[in-house]
Scaffold this active site. Structure first.
Site, mmCIF file in Angstrom:
data_model
loop_
_atom_site.group_PDB
_atom_site.id
_atom_site.type_symbol
_atom_site.label_atom_id
_atom_site.label_comp_id
_atom_site.label_asym_id
_atom_site.label_seq_id
_atom_site.Cartn_x
_atom_site.Cartn_y
_atom_site.Cartn_z
ATOM 1 N N LYS A 268 0.859 -1.186 0.000
ATOM 2 C CA LYS A 268 0.000 0.000 0.000
ATOM 3 C C LYS A 268 0.893 1.233 0.000
ATOM 4 C CE LYS A 268 -3.216 2.656 2.939
ATOM 5 N NZ LYS A 268 -4.092 2.665 4.129
ATOM 6 N N ASP A 273 -2.560 10.236 3.493
ATOM 7 C CA ASP A 273 -3.967 9.853 3.656
ATOM 8 C C ASP A 273 -4.689 10.880 4.508
ATOM 9 O OD1 ASP A 273 -6.401 8.630 3.922
ATOM 10 O OD2 ASP A 273 -5.689 6.991 5.217
ATOM 11 N N LYS A 280 -10.213 13.023 7.810
ATOM 12 C CA LYS A 280 -9.771 12.603 9.141
ATOM 13 C C LYS A 280 -9.776 13.800 10.086
ATOM 14 C CE LYS A 280 -6.631 8.818 7.905
ATOM 15 N NZ LYS A 280 -7.348 7.779 8.659
ATOM 16 N N ASP A 291 1.613 6.424 5.518
ATOM 17 C CA ASP A 291 0.642 5.468 4.975
ATOM 18 C C ASP A 291 1.162 4.741 3.725
ATOM 19 O OD1 ASP A 291 -1.755 4.241 5.537
ATOM 20 O OD2 ASP A 291 -2.972 5.633 4.353
ATOM 21 N N ASP A 350 -12.204 7.192 3.501
ATOM 22 C CA ASP A 350 -11.005 6.966 4.310
ATOM 23 C C ASP A 350 -10.615 5.480 4.344
ATOM 24 O OD1 ASP A 350 -8.865 7.638 5.860
ATOM 25 O OD2 ASP A 350 -10.005 7.896 7.727
ATOM 26 N N GLU A 352 -9.449 3.747 2.029
ATOM 27 C CA GLU A 352 -8.903 3.808 0.673
ATOM 28 C C GLU A 352 -7.839 2.752 0.400
ATOM 29 O OE1 GLU A 352 -7.670 5.423 3.124
ATOM 30 O OE2 GLU A 352 -5.535 5.050 2.807
ATOM 31 N N ARG A 354 -7.694 -0.420 1.032
ATOM 32 C CA ARG A 354 -8.256 -1.643 0.450
ATOM 33 C C ARG A 354 -8.671 -1.425 -1.002
ATOM 34 N NH1 ARG A 354 -12.777 -1.756 5.087
ATOM 35 N NH2 ARG A 354 -11.072 -0.749 6.192
HETATM 36 N N1 BES Z 1 -4.287 4.572 6.845
HETATM 37 C C1 BES Z 1 -5.452 4.360 7.615
HETATM 38 C C2 BES Z 1 -5.240 3.387 8.755
HETATM 39 C C3 BES Z 1 -4.459 3.893 9.929
HETATM 40 C C4 BES Z 1 -5.018 4.778 10.823
HETATM 41 C C5 BES Z 1 -3.190 3.415 10.164
HETATM 42 C C6 BES Z 1 -4.309 5.188 11.919
HETATM 43 C C7 BES Z 1 -2.480 3.826 11.270
HETATM 44 C C8 BES Z 1 -3.039 4.717 12.148
HETATM 45 C C9 BES Z 1 -6.577 3.810 6.736
HETATM 46 O O1 BES Z 1 -6.586 4.252 5.428
HETATM 47 C C10 BES Z 1 -7.864 4.234 7.349
HETATM 48 O O2 BES Z 1 -8.110 5.406 7.367
HETATM 49 N N2 BES Z 1 -8.629 3.276 7.849
HETATM 50 C C11 BES Z 1 -9.862 3.559 8.482
HETATM 51 C C12 BES Z 1 -10.891 2.575 7.982
HETATM 52 C C13 BES Z 1 -12.288 2.909 8.413
HETATM 53 C C14 BES Z 1 -12.767 4.142 7.698
HETATM 54 C C15 BES Z 1 -13.177 1.720 8.090
HETATM 55 C C16 BES Z 1 -9.673 3.421 9.991
HETATM 56 O O3 BES Z 1 -8.939 2.521 10.411
HETATM 57 O O4 BES Z 1 -10.187 4.255 10.716
HETATM 58 ZN ZN ZN Z 2 -4.750 4.830 4.662
HETATM 59 MN MN MN Z 3 -7.674 6.082 5.234
#
Ligand code: BES
Ligand code: ZN
Ligand code: MN
Length: 500
Positions: A268, A273, A280, A291, A350, A352, A354
């Site tokens: 990834k 992000d 966010k 990210d 968010d 993204e 996946r």
């Molecule tokens: N890059 C983030 C995941 C992340 C968040 C990694 C904080 C490390 C620290 C990912 O793209 C994301 O935003 N995931 C969301 C998914 C949710 C919207 C289902 C998450 O984990 O909040």
């Molecule tokens: Zn992300």
């Molecule tokens: Mn995200």
């Protein structure tokens, strides 16, 4: 830093510094004992005065120790002898190297590698000493206008092994450690670079540089037009809001027989992000420059296997783009068509990671892979589940998951398997497309893996969610280079006969 392997008595080393261990409570290691004898009990005298108890990581630097040929002797605490395991070994080496790097010694001979570590051979100790030493002296100052110079940095470390018969395996282990360390350095540098420097385009350029440095690695960088032609509608939906163009980077490394099907690593590479329209919160949003650490681990692993000329066939795929809000950005509720033909309702922009991985995983099919492993900072829920110690492993093949967990154990880069049972799939149900890109909050890391599993039906696959381990926060804030050690160690277990 340069490393050599040697076998010989500590008191006879002509060196700027000889490093020997002391166990808690005040028990000399064999090498400390030898120095003590040569110096007529000088070490035990110091220890009797209470200056070195042997607490793990404690250090005491001595100068001009009688009866030895070295300028200095560094005592390093090893902790309780019966508790001396992987973590303790690494921590003792780290303390010693940090101190050496700050003293006047350009060079040193370390004897901690002679201490027995439960379940571990000499080669393990050597490999890990090299990795830890390199980690200990790592600095990221590319973006500082004035670099903080280390006055007399440690340039050469000699690792002592118990017997002459350990020299050959020791040298191979040092080479392995060094390649892993170089891979980690590359991954850490890429991770630490800010999002305005480390863009998708920059990643593409760095990949081409690796191919130049290591002719066994072939790199192809696809731009937007080619990505469109591939039909990567899921990947492209993430880039809609960004001015920075996307890149799809392909590494190819073939050093095993033609017949051997390749292992594919998929990273990834979100270079920033923001969450997109599902923006966010502001707190710690700068962390989202990390990210792309999954992508960085693919870069680092390819560098490592290329340096080692590992006899494997491997492919690396990196989907790189930003996730930004704008008038052109993907909106919650939008439906996109992935390269696989499956449609996705994007309920949260968010989620993204996946979306970009989905198309990269479909692209992986063309290699008829032996196995595919994706590496991603995928979910915040992963940090809640396993903290900053282990990454999560999800797989459609338990043997593959076990092999990765075991490689992580050997590499001290640990991973832990979580379930991927069908029962978790239901949450992704959508009334408007084949499925949605999010489920409820419960089991968020597992449902993210469930989403990916819909694109990995044609091969053995594992997913590493590295959200908790790819970088550290607080005083030591920065990328860790994980899971380069796990991935490299695992790939090395796949070595077969070379192409003839
Ligand atoms: N890059 C983030 C995941 C992340 C968040 C990694 C904080 C490390 C620290 C990912 O793209 C994301 O935003 N995931 C969301 C998914 C949710 C919207 C289902 C998450 O984990 O909040
Ligand atoms: Zn992300
Ligand atoms: Mn995200």
């Amino acid at each position: 830093m340069e490393f050599t392997i040697k076998s010989g008595s500590p008191e006879k080393q002509r060196s700027a510094c000889v490093v020997v261990g002391v166990f808690d409570n005040r028990k000399l290691s064999l090498s400390a004992e030898l120095i003590d004898r040569a110096s007529n009990g000088y070490i035990s005298e110091i220890i009797r005065r209470g200056d070195m108890e042997g607490k793990l990581g404690a250090t005491l630097l001595l100068h001009n120790v009688r009866g030895t040929l070295a300028d200095r002797v560094l005592l390093v605490g090893l902790g309780k002898e019966r508790d001396f395991r992987d973590k303790e070994f690494r921590s003792a080496v780290k303390s010693a190297v940090k101190l050496l790097n700050e003293t006047g010694s350009y060079e040193a001979v370390i004897y901690v590698t002679e201490e027995k570590v439960k379940r571990r051979e000499v080669a393990w100790r050597v490999e890990h000493a090299v990795v830890v030493a390199m980690e200990a002296v790592y600095r990221f100052d590319q973006m500082k206008s004035e670099k903080a110079e280390v006055r007399r940095p440690l340039r050469k470390l000699t690792l002592s092994v118990p017997q002459r018969s350990d020299l050959t395996s020791g040298e191979a282990a040092a080479a392995r450690g060094l390649a892993i360390a170089h891979g980690m350095e590359l991954a850490r540098d890429l991770g630490n670079l800010p999002g305005n420097v480390c863009t998708p385009k920059y990643l593409g350029e760095r990949a081409l540089e690796i191919a130049k440095e290591f002719p066994d690695v072939k790199v192809t960088v696809l731009e937007r037009k080619e990505i469109e032609e591939l039909g990567m509608g899921s990947f492209l939906s993430v880039t809609n809001g960004s001015y920075e163009p996307p890149r799809f980077i392909v590494f190819e490394y073939n050093a095993a027989t033609k017949k051997q099907r390749p292992v594919v690593l998929v990273g990834k590479g979100i270079t920033f992000d923001s969450g997109g329209i599902s923006l966010k919160p502001g707190h710690d949003m700068d962390h989202m420059k990390f990210d792309m650490c999954g992508a960085a681990s693919v870069f680092g692993t390819f560098r490592a296997i290329a340096e080692l000329k590992a006899k494997v066939n491997a492919v690396g795929l990196v989907a790189a783009c930003e996730n930004m809000p704008s008038g052109r950005a993907t909106k919650p509720g939008d439906v996109v068509t992935s390269m696989s033909g499956q449609t996705i309702e994007i309920l949260n922009t968010d989620a993204e990671g996946r979306l970009i991985l989905a198309d990269a995983l479909t692209y992986a099919e063309r290699y008829e892979p032996e196995a595919v492993v994706d590496i991603a900072t995928l979910t915040g829920a992963m940090v809640i589940a396993l903290g900053h110690v282990a990454c999560g492993v999800f797989s459609n093949n338990d043997a593959l998951a076990r092999a990765l967990v075991s490689a992580g154990d050997d590499a001290y880069d640990r991973a832990w398997q979580l379930p991927l049972w069908d029962d978790y799939q239901d949450g992704l149900q959508s009334n408007f497309a084949d499925f949605a890109n999010i489920a409820g909050r419960a089991g968020g890391s597992i449902t993210a893996a469930c989403f990916l599993s819909r694109f990995t039906k044609k091969y053995d696959w594992a997913h590493l969610d590295i959200a908790g381990v790819a970088w550290l926060e607080g005083k030591e804030k920065g990328a860790t280079g994980r899971p380069v050690p796990l991935l490299t160690t695992w790939l090395l277990t796949q070595e077969t006969a070379p192409a003839s």
